[in-house]
Scaffold this motif. Sequence first.
Motif, short mmCIF file in Angstrom:
data_model
loop_
_atom_site.label_atom_id
_atom_site.label_comp_id
_atom_site.label_asym_id
_atom_site.label_seq_id
_atom_site.Cartn_x
_atom_site.Cartn_y
_atom_site.Cartn_z
N PHE A 175 2.14 -10.08 -1.17
CA PHE A 175 0.63 -10.46 -1.29
C PHE A 175 0.44 -11.41 -0.18
CE2 PHE A 175 -2.93 -12.90 -2.23
CZ PHE A 175 -3.80 -12.26 -2.53
N SER A 176 1.27 -12.22 0.39
CA SER A 176 1.03 -12.90 1.40
C SER A 176 0.96 -12.22 2.85
CB SER A 176 2.16 -13.95 1.80
OG SER A 176 2.28 -15.00 0.71
N LEU A 177 1.81 -11.04 2.79
CA LEU A 177 1.53 -10.06 3.87
C LEU A 177 0.35 -9.31 3.92
CD1 LEU A 177 2.95 -8.80 6.41
CD2 LEU A 177 4.12 -7.09 5.01
N ILE A 178 -0.21 -8.91 2.77
CA ILE A 178 -1.18 -7.88 2.59
C ILE A 178 -2.38 -8.92 2.75
CG2 ILE A 178 -2.58 -6.95 0.86
CD1 ILE A 178 -0.17 -5.71 -0.25
N ASN A 179 -2.40 -10.01 2.53
CA ASN A 179 -3.65 -11.00 2.72
C ASN A 179 -3.74 -11.37 4.19
OD1 ASN A 179 -5.70 -12.89 1.70
ND2 ASN A 179 -4.31 -14.45 2.52
N GLY A 237 -4.24 0.71 10.29
CA GLY A 237 -4.38 1.86 9.81
C GLY A 237 -2.95 2.74 9.37
N ASN A 238 -1.89 2.43 10.41
CA ASN A 238 -0.54 2.83 9.70
C ASN A 238 0.37 2.20 8.74
OD1 ASN A 238 -1.00 4.96 11.69
ND2 ASN A 238 -0.16 3.54 13.44
N LEU A 239 -0.38 0.82 8.48
CA LEU A 239 0.39 0.23 7.45
C LEU A 239 -0.29 0.03 6.11
CD1 LEU A 239 1.11 -2.86 9.89
CD2 LEU A 239 2.89 -1.13 9.22
N GLN A 240 -1.52 0.45 5.96
CA GLN A 240 -2.37 0.16 4.76
C GLN A 240 -1.53 1.03 3.43
OE1 GLN A 240 -6.56 0.92 4.73
NE2 GLN A 240 -6.96 0.05 7.12
#
Length: 377
Positions: free
Chosen positions: A102-106, A332-335
């Motif tokens: 979650f920290s990475l996504i945030n 875009g490539n990571l979402q």
Amino acid sequence: MRKRGRLERDLARELDYHLDRRVEDLTRAGLSEPEARRQARLELGGVAQVQEDVRDVWAWRWLDALVRDVRHAARSLTTNWGFALGACVVLALAIGANTAIFSLINTVLLRPLPYPAADRLFALETFWTNTGQASPDVSGPDLLDWRAQNDVFETMAAYATNTDSAVLVGGRAVFANPAYVDERFFAVFGQTASAGRLLTERDIPSDPPDGDAQPAVAVVAHGWAATHFGSDEAAIGKTISHYGNPVAIVGVAARGFRYPDATDIWAPWPTASAANHRNNQDYHAVGRLKRGVDAARAQVEMRTIGDTLARQHPGNRLKTVTVTPLQERLTGNLQTTLWVLMGAVGVVWLIGCANVANLLLARAAGRTREIALRAAL
């Protein structure tokens, strides 16, 4: 603790007072003292029960209950440390994995880019009509036409990245990430210099036919300046050597600014304008929308400009232009990968909870008689 002890003594004295008064009344009514005391206790409903009812209305009753629960839990865990260790490891792994992802996504997806009005930053890309694919590489002449003919962008800038290269700092070779940018690059991102100045049009080298022009000045990143010169102010005026060419440091970028690709050095470079260069996709382009202009309007206008250029120039017949939010271009490539990974660690969390629940059930199965006795009591 002292106040609670005083309240307990006051409660005991008050209950004793009421009991004594009721015993006196029953004694005067003809009952013996032992019988009167027994009858008074029955009417009161039990001293212990009354005390518990009174304690329930005290403001810190929940704190007492919490302390008792914690003490009971601690005793239970210390008597069976193997179970406690297993449960803690399972929960720690599940919570740690969820927190990390979650920290990475945030950081990558949820937070806006750390630039002023980041929602107005867009990447301008070449769209190949024969393949239906977009490419971040654009030609210099195309970018100059987009810049001159559009009415939706405040400004556009070109930049080109380079692989890690060695530069000489005080006669010592160090690695750096250089980028070549035009004079509008920092304005697009709303940046100011922490020391010195940023690049201007007079810093752009000429573009002779042989292509031998070399930048004479550069702007460096704040952290890079502090590492190699001690501070941003100390870096101003220093000369470094890049591919054998002396380059003077005229400015230090604001703290934290490293675009693109964690750049250490920004050198000025011209945007080619010769028509025969339209097939050379040498640059990347980024622009800042005008206030009040949305992405849909920008897309329509830029696509119209691209289609017009395709009719005017043979080199552009298979391409046009598209605009993409800069944050989407960067992530875009990571979402998809990150959201799938978040779902996976969520499943890991559920599995961890299920494992702990199974451990508790297995432990409770061996305490059936104890729990039945406690319930009966």
